[in-house]
Design an enzyme around this catalytic site. Structure first.
Site, mmCIF file in Angstrom:
data_model
loop_
_atom_site.group_PDB
_atom_site.id
_atom_site.type_symbol
_atom_site.label_atom_id
_atom_site.label_comp_id
_atom_site.label_asym_id
_atom_site.label_seq_id
_atom_site.Cartn_x
_atom_site.Cartn_y
_atom_site.Cartn_z
ATOM 1 N N HIS A 139 -7.964 -1.726 1.245
ATOM 2 C CA HIS A 139 -6.680 -1.597 0.570
ATOM 3 C C HIS A 139 -6.012 -0.380 0.885
ATOM 4 O O HIS A 139 -4.784 -0.209 1.004
ATOM 5 C CB HIS A 139 -6.632 -1.980 -0.864
ATOM 6 N N SER A 140 -6.817 0.741 0.941
ATOM 7 C CA SER A 140 -6.153 2.030 1.155
ATOM 8 C C SER A 140 -5.404 2.236 2.555
ATOM 9 O O SER A 140 -4.748 3.224 2.809
ATOM 10 C CB SER A 140 -7.197 3.108 1.102
#
Length: 144
Positions: A139-140
């Protein structure tokens, strides 16, 4: 190295074995009618023959193990294709059930922060002749 926005750092900081912070996708493909028995291997070779990979998919945390969050991205200039793009086969009898069990195992493991936070698996061996691609990304990793 480039600055890591706080939201990226929070996704890394919040991650644990019980709460992975990656997303995955499973796609099924029907090979072309004229595809031979080496189609999956040829496809894999075509994936790994390029150095034209976006910097987005070369990012990894500069300090892989941080307790106060990570503040910088590092960019890998040379990708280890054998690590990031993997070739697998579904166990017999090659049903969707076996494919889902295999992808569930991959999805349940965390991405290694010492590498760019992306993986892809090219899967063959399905009884109906299709091939699959399972990919996961943290997700980062996002366009800033």
């Amino acid at each position: 190295m480039s600055f890591m926005p706080p939201t990226d750092s929070m996704f890394l900081l919040a991650e644990s074995r019980e709460h992975p912070m990656h997303v995955g996708g499973l796609q099924l493909f029907v090979p072309p009618e004229d595809a031979g028995p080496e189609f999956a291997r040829d496809l894999l070779d075509s994936f790994t023959q390029t150095d034209n990979v976006s910097a987005l998919f070369r990012k990894r945390p500069a300090q892989p193990v941080g307790t106060l969050g990570n503040t910088w991205w590092s960019v890998d200039e040379t990708l280890d294709y054998d690590y990031h793009v993997r070739h697998s086969a579904v166990p017999q009898p090659g049903r969707i059930r076996e494919l889902l069990q295999l992808t569930s195992r991959w999805h349940g493991s965390l991405l290694d922060r010492h590498h760019p936070l992306v993986e892809a698996h090219l899967v063959e061996g399905l009884a109906d002749g299709r091939i699959a691609v399972y990919s996961k990304i943290h997700h980062s990793i996002h366009v800033t």
